[in-house]
Design a protein around this motif. Sequence first.
Motif, PDB file in Angstrom:
ATOM      1  N   SER A  27       0.827  -1.215   0.000  1.00 58.14           N
ATOM      2  CA  SER A  27       0.000   0.000   0.000  1.00 58.14           C
ATOM      3  C   SER A  27       0.856   1.258   0.000  1.00 58.14           C
ATOM      4  N   GLU A  28       1.908   1.258   0.813  1.00 59.04           N
ATOM      5  CA  GLU A  28       2.778   2.426   0.887  1.00 59.04           C
ATOM      6  C   GLU A  28       3.547   2.630  -0.420  1.00 59.04           C
ATOM      7  N   PHE A  29       3.988   1.536  -1.028  1.00 60.42           N
ATOM      8  CA  PHE A  29       4.701   1.624  -2.306  1.00 60.42           C
ATOM      9  C   PHE A  29       3.805   2.246  -3.375  1.00 60.42           C
ATOM     10  N   ILE A  30       2.585   1.753  -3.470  1.00 59.87           N
ATOM     11  CA  ILE A  30       1.647   2.233  -4.489  1.00 59.87           C
ATOM     12  C   ILE A  30       1.254   3.687  -4.222  1.00 59.87           C
ATOM     13  N   ALA A  31       1.124   4.072  -2.955  1.00 62.04           N
ATOM     14  CA  ALA A  31       0.707   5.431  -2.606  1.00 62.04           C
ATOM     15  C   ALA A  31       1.855   6.439  -2.683  1.00 62.04           C
ATOM     16  N   ASN A  32       3.092   5.960  -2.723  1.00 62.49           N
ATOM     17  CA  ASN A  32       4.262   6.834  -2.714  1.00 62.49           C
ATOM     18  C   ASN A  32       4.361   7.632  -4.017  1.00 62.49           C
ATOM     19  N   PRO A  33       4.272   8.962  -3.937  1.00 58.68           N
ATOM     20  CA  PRO A  33       4.308   9.775  -5.157  1.00 58.68           C
ATOM     21  C   PRO A  33       5.695   9.852  -5.806  1.00 58.68           C
ATOM     22  N   THR A  34       6.744   9.446  -5.086  1.00 60.82           N
ATOM     23  CA  THR A  34       8.088   9.513  -5.663  1.00 60.82           C
ATOM     24  C   THR A  34       8.415   8.300  -6.532  1.00 60.82           C
ATOM     25  N   VAL A  35       7.586   7.261  -6.441  1.00 59.43           N
ATOM     26  CA  VAL A  35       7.792   6.069  -7.263  1.00 59.43           C
ATOM     27  C   VAL A  35       7.209   6.329  -8.647  1.00 59.43           C
ATOM     28  N   LYS A  36       7.968   5.994  -9.679  1.00 60.96           N
ATOM     29  CA  LYS A  36       7.520   6.232 -11.054  1.00 60.96           C
ATOM     30  C   LYS A  36       6.299   5.376 -11.391  1.00 60.96           C
ATOM     31  N   ARG A  37       5.471   5.923 -12.256  1.00 64.48           N
ATOM     32  CA  ARG A  37       4.262   5.211 -12.690  1.00 64.48           C
ATOM     33  C   ARG A  37       4.607   3.874 -13.336  1.00 64.48           C
ATOM     34  N   THR A  38       5.696   3.837 -14.086  1.00 66.79           N
ATOM     35  CA  THR A  38       6.079   2.588 -14.764  1.00 66.79           C
ATOM     36  C   THR A  38       6.429   1.505 -13.755  1.00 66.79           C
ATOM     37  N   GLU A  39       7.061   1.892 -12.642  1.00 65.70           N
ATOM     38  CA  GLU A  39       7.392   0.920 -11.598  1.00 65.70           C
ATOM     39  C   GLU A  39       6.128   0.401 -10.929  1.00 65.70           C
ATOM     40  N   LYS A  40       5.211   1.310 -10.637  1.00 68.73           N
ATOM     41  CA  LYS A  40       3.937   0.905 -10.019  1.00 68.73           C
ATOM     42  C   LYS A  40       3.174  -0.032 -10.953  1.00 68.73           C
ATOM     43  N   LYS A  41       3.177   0.319 -12.230  1.00 70.23           N
ATOM     44  CA  LYS A  41       2.468  -0.504 -13.218  1.00 70.23           C
ATOM     45  C   LYS A  41       3.064  -1.907 -13.266  1.00 70.23           C
ATOM     46  N   ALA A  42       4.397  -2.004 -13.261  1.00 66.88           N
ATOM     47  CA  ALA A  42       5.062  -3.312 -13.313  1.00 66.88           C
ATOM     48  C   ALA A  42       4.723  -4.149 -12.086  1.00 66.88           C
ATOM     49  N   VAL A  43       4.731  -3.525 -10.905  1.00 70.01           N
ATOM     50  CA  VAL A  43       4.398  -4.246  -9.676  1.00 70.01           C
ATOM     51  C   VAL A  43       2.939  -4.706  -9.709  1.00 70.01           C
ATOM     52  N   LEU A  44       2.047  -3.815 -10.121  1.00 74.92           N
ATOM     53  CA  LEU A  44       0.628  -4.173 -10.208  1.00 74.92           C
ATOM     54  C   LEU A  44       0.397  -5.301 -11.211  1.00 74.92           C
ATOM     55  N   GLU A  45       1.081  -5.221 -12.328  1.00 74.79           N
ATOM     56  CA  GLU A  45       0.927  -6.242 -13.369  1.00 74.79           C
ATOM     57  C   GLU A  45       1.317  -7.621 -12.832  1.00 74.79           C
ATOM     58  N   GLU A  46       2.440  -7.676 -12.141  1.00 74.29           N
ATOM     59  CA  GLU A  46       2.909  -8.940 -11.567  1.00 74.29           C
ATOM     60  C   GLU A  46       1.960  -9.435 -10.475  1.00 74.29           C
ATOM     61  N   LEU A  47       1.510  -8.523  -9.634  1.00 71.06           N
ATOM     62  CA  LEU A  47       0.590  -8.866  -8.552  1.00 71.06           C
ATOM     63  C   LEU A  47      -0.721  -9.430  -9.104  1.00 71.06           C
ATOM     64  N   LEU A  48      -1.268  -8.770 -10.116  1.00 70.34           N
ATOM     65  CA  LEU A  48      -2.539  -9.209 -10.693  1.00 70.34           C
ATOM     66  C   LEU A  48      -2.378 -10.527 -11.439  1.00 70.34           C
ATOM     67  N   LYS A  49      -1.201 -10.751 -12.010  1.00 70.28           N
ATOM     68  CA  LYS A  49      -0.932 -12.031 -12.670  1.00 70.28           C
ATOM     69  C   LYS A  49      -0.930 -13.154 -11.638  1.00 70.28           C
ATOM     70  N   GLN A  50      -0.323 -12.893 -10.475  1.00 72.35           N
ATOM     71  CA  GLN A  50      -0.295 -13.884  -9.395  1.00 72.35           C
ATOM     72  C   GLN A  50      -1.705 -14.158  -8.866  1.00 72.35           C
ATOM     73  N   GLN A  51      -2.530 -13.120  -8.834  1.00 73.14           N
ATOM     74  CA  GLN A  51      -3.913 -13.257  -8.352  1.00 73.14           C
ATOM     75  C   GLN A  51      -4.829 -13.879  -9.405  1.00 73.14           C
ATOM     76  N   LYS A  52      -4.323 -14.026 -10.620  1.00 72.89           N
ATOM     77  CA  LYS A  52      -5.088 -14.589 -11.743  1.00 72.89           C
ATOM     78  C   LYS A  52      -6.401 -13.823 -11.982  1.00 72.89           C
ATOM     79  N   THR A  53      -6.284 -12.498 -12.025  1.00 73.20           N
ATOM     80  CA  THR A  53      -7.468 -11.676 -12.260  1.00 73.20           C
ATOM     81  C   THR A  53      -7.804 -11.647 -13.750  1.00 73.20           C
ATOM     82  N   SER A  54      -9.040 -11.290 -14.037  1.00 71.74           N
ATOM     83  CA  SER A  54      -9.492 -11.202 -15.425  1.00 71.74           C
ATOM     84  C   SER A  54      -8.827 -10.007 -16.107  1.00 71.74           C
ATOM     85  N   THR A  55      -8.915  -9.975 -17.425  1.00 71.28           N
ATOM     86  CA  THR A  55      -8.321  -8.868 -18.174  1.00 71.28           C
ATOM     87  C   THR A  55      -9.025  -7.547 -17.834  1.00 71.28           C
ATOM     88  N   ILE A  56     -10.298  -7.605 -17.498  1.00 71.41           N
ATOM     89  CA  ILE A  56     -11.037  -6.383 -17.157  1.00 71.41           C
ATOM     90  C   ILE A  56     -10.446  -5.749 -15.900  1.00 71.41           C
TER      91      ILE A  56
END
Length: 111
Positions: free
Chosen positions: A50-79
């Motif tokens: 939560s702190e990583f995602i909320a941190n404004p100093t972290v680049k959007r591309t880094e947040k996107k990469a972390v979210l992408e990996e997290l959602l892949k692990q969670q096996k979420t739908s494409t939507i």
Amino acid sequence: LVTAPIQLFGVEGRYAHALYSAASKEKKLDAVEKELKSVQDLFSKNVNLSEFIANPTVKRTEKKAVLEELLKQQKTSTITTNLFLAMAENGRVGKMTGILGAFGKIMSAHR
């Protein structure tokens, strides 16, 4: 474009309406709602995430990469995956709680 049962406004409303429309077209409203709940629970349990995602100093591309990996692990739908990736790309991850709350309101009205 599928019209939601109630009209919500602001950034949160726009994302929630887009999510509702996409999930309706695919007939996956309930599945997407469950996925959002599980992702929200994951964020509430994992303070570092939560702190990583909320941190404004972290680049959007880094947040996107972390979210992408997290959602892949969670096996979420494409939507669901597309929602979070769009939020990351547009710098709207900080509004996640509001967006998920708005989607919850639309789903309550839907029932």
